[in-house]
Design a protein around this motif. Structure first.
Motif, PDB file in Angstrom:
ATOM      1  N   UNK A  98       0.810  -1.212   0.000  1.00 60.52           N
ATOM      2  CA  UNK A  98       0.000   0.000   0.000  1.00 60.52           C
ATOM      3  C   UNK A  98       0.848   1.269   0.000  1.00 60.52           C
ATOM      4  N   UNK A  99       1.947   1.285   0.769  1.00 59.63           N
ATOM      5  CA  UNK A  99       2.825   2.462   0.747  1.00 59.63           C
ATOM      6  C   UNK A  99       4.241   2.058   1.113  1.00 59.63           C
ATOM      7  N   UNK A 100       5.210   2.349   0.281  1.00 60.16           N
ATOM      8  CA  UNK A 100       5.030   2.914  -1.058  1.00 60.16           C
ATOM      9  C   UNK A 100       4.239   1.944  -1.935  1.00 60.16           C
ATOM     10  N   UNK A 101       3.414   2.496  -2.782  1.00 58.29           N
ATOM     11  CA  UNK A 101       2.485   1.710  -3.584  1.00 58.29           C
ATOM     12  C   UNK A 101       3.232   0.829  -4.580  1.00 58.29           C
ATOM     13  N   UNK A 152       3.906  10.859  -4.547  1.00 56.73           N
ATOM     14  CA  UNK A 152       3.672   9.504  -4.073  1.00 56.73           C
ATOM     15  C   UNK A 152       4.337   8.528  -5.037  1.00 56.73           C
ATOM     16  N   UNK A 153       5.271   7.708  -4.551  1.00 56.27           N
ATOM     17  CA  UNK A 153       5.890   6.720  -5.435  1.00 56.27           C
ATOM     18  C   UNK A 153       4.929   5.579  -5.746  1.00 56.27           C
ATOM     19  N   UNK A 154       4.916   5.152  -7.007  1.00 56.64           N
ATOM     20  CA  UNK A 154       4.152   3.974  -7.411  1.00 56.64           C
ATOM     21  C   UNK A 154       5.056   3.127  -8.302  1.00 56.64           C
ATOM     22  N   UNK A 155       5.151   1.842  -7.967  1.00 59.29           N
ATOM     23  CA  UNK A 155       5.996   0.907  -8.706  1.00 59.29           C
ATOM     24  C   UNK A 155       5.126  -0.159  -9.346  1.00 59.29           C
ATOM     25  N   UNK A 214      13.737  11.046 -17.961  1.00 58.38           N
ATOM     26  CA  UNK A 214      14.444  11.045 -16.679  1.00 58.38           C
ATOM     27  C   UNK A 214      13.514  11.125 -15.485  1.00 58.38           C
ATOM     28  N   UNK A 215      12.222  10.886 -15.684  1.00 59.12           N
ATOM     29  CA  UNK A 215      11.275  11.058 -14.590  1.00 59.12           C
ATOM     30  C   UNK A 215      10.737   9.735 -14.074  1.00 59.12           C
ATOM     31  N   UNK A 216      11.290   8.629 -14.499  1.00 61.47           N
ATOM     32  CA  UNK A 216      10.923   7.329 -13.974  1.00 61.47           C
ATOM     33  C   UNK A 216      12.189   6.511 -13.785  1.00 61.47           C
ATOM     34  N   UNK A 254      -7.367  17.056  -2.502  1.00 56.60           N
ATOM     35  CA  UNK A 254      -8.359  15.991  -2.378  1.00 56.60           C
ATOM     36  C   UNK A 254      -8.697  15.403  -3.741  1.00 56.60           C
ATOM     37  N   UNK A 255      -9.447  14.353  -3.724  1.00 61.69           N
ATOM     38  CA  UNK A 255      -9.928  13.774  -4.969  1.00 61.69           C
ATOM     39  C   UNK A 255      -9.266  12.454  -5.295  1.00 61.69           C
ATOM     40  N   UNK A 256      -9.736  11.889  -6.376  1.00 65.20           N
ATOM     41  CA  UNK A 256      -9.294  10.587  -6.844  1.00 65.20           C
ATOM     42  C   UNK A 256      -8.607  10.746  -8.180  1.00 65.20           C
ATOM     43  N   UNK A 257      -7.569   9.972  -8.390  1.00 66.54           N
ATOM     44  CA  UNK A 257      -6.883   9.948  -9.684  1.00 66.54           C
ATOM     45  C   UNK A 257      -6.979   8.554 -10.280  1.00 66.54           C
ATOM     46  N   UNK A 258      -7.026   8.508 -11.597  1.00 68.60           N
ATOM     47  CA  UNK A 258      -6.992   7.237 -12.323  1.00 68.60           C
ATOM     48  C   UNK A 258      -5.589   7.027 -12.862  1.00 68.60           C
ATOM     49  N   UNK A 259      -5.025   5.862 -12.584  1.00 63.80           N
ATOM     50  CA  UNK A 259      -3.710   5.501 -13.109  1.00 63.80           C
ATOM     51  C   UNK A 259      -3.886   4.361 -14.093  1.00 63.80           C
ATOM     52  N   UNK A 260      -3.126   4.416 -15.180  1.00 64.79           N
ATOM     53  CA  UNK A 260      -3.148   3.322 -16.143  1.00 64.79           C
ATOM     54  C   UNK A 260      -1.762   3.213 -16.770  1.00 64.79           C
ATOM     55  N   UNK A 261      -1.150   2.056 -16.610  1.00 61.86           N
ATOM     56  CA  UNK A 261       0.130   1.793 -17.251  1.00 61.86           C
ATOM     57  C   UNK A 261      -0.160   1.195 -18.613  1.00 61.86           C
TER      58      UNK A 261
END
Length: 158
Positions: free
Chosen positions: A65-68, A89-92, A119-121, A143-150
């Motif tokens: 959950x964290x880091x995600x 927030x890091x997400x892997x 250079x940002x990942x 606040x709010x929700x974000x949608x992530x899609x790889x």
């Protein structure tokens, strides 16, 4: 405790500027928090409470959950909605056969924090599992929700 007993723990060290004037970053919300609460326990509480992420996965599994950490499905797809997060927030994404030709969409738009090209990942290779992982840092103040899609390249397979 008795001889032979042990404690397993994870320790996190959080370091903040002691005063707002020494912060030179671009994060306005963090600068305001420093102006109000520099050198107090409130900054640590802000991080802890703000980084209680809520994730609804799709085409992936939440490994941590964290880091995600999200493991992609067998088609190398990953998507989720994310609530919470303070600052970056890091997400892997794990379980990738290759690291090339992926892009991360944040609320439907490609995430691009480039200063000098790509250079940002960050990528890491696991030689035992023979797979890659890609890590991004998501801007998540507010606040709010974000949608992530790889997504893989420009294809629509995801």
């Amino acid at each position: 405790m008795k001889p032979g007993d042990f404690v397993e723990a994870e320790v996190e060290l959080v370091m903040f500027p002691a005063e707002a004037q020494t912060y030179y970053g671009p994060n306005a919300a963090f600068r305001k928090a420093l102006e109000n609460d520099a050198d107090t326990w409130r900054l640590v509480r802000r991080e802890a409470m703000g980084n209680r992420l809520q994730i609804r996965p799709r085409h992936c599994k939440v490994e941590r959950n964290y880091p995600l950490v999200l493991s992609v499905d067998r088609n190398e797809r990953a998507a989720c909605t994310l609530s919470g997060g303070t600052g970056y927030v890091p997400v892997t994404f794990t379980g990738l056969r290759d690291y090339r030709q992926f892009r991360l969409l944040l609320d439907g738009e490609p995430l691009n924090q480039a200063v000098h090209g790509n250079d940002f990942w960050q990528t890491d290779y696991d030689p035992i599992r023979q797979e890659w992982r890609i890590t991004y840092n998501l801007p998540r103040d507010g606040p709010g929700t974000s949608r992530l899609e790889l997504r893989h390249g420009d294809s629509q397979r995801n």
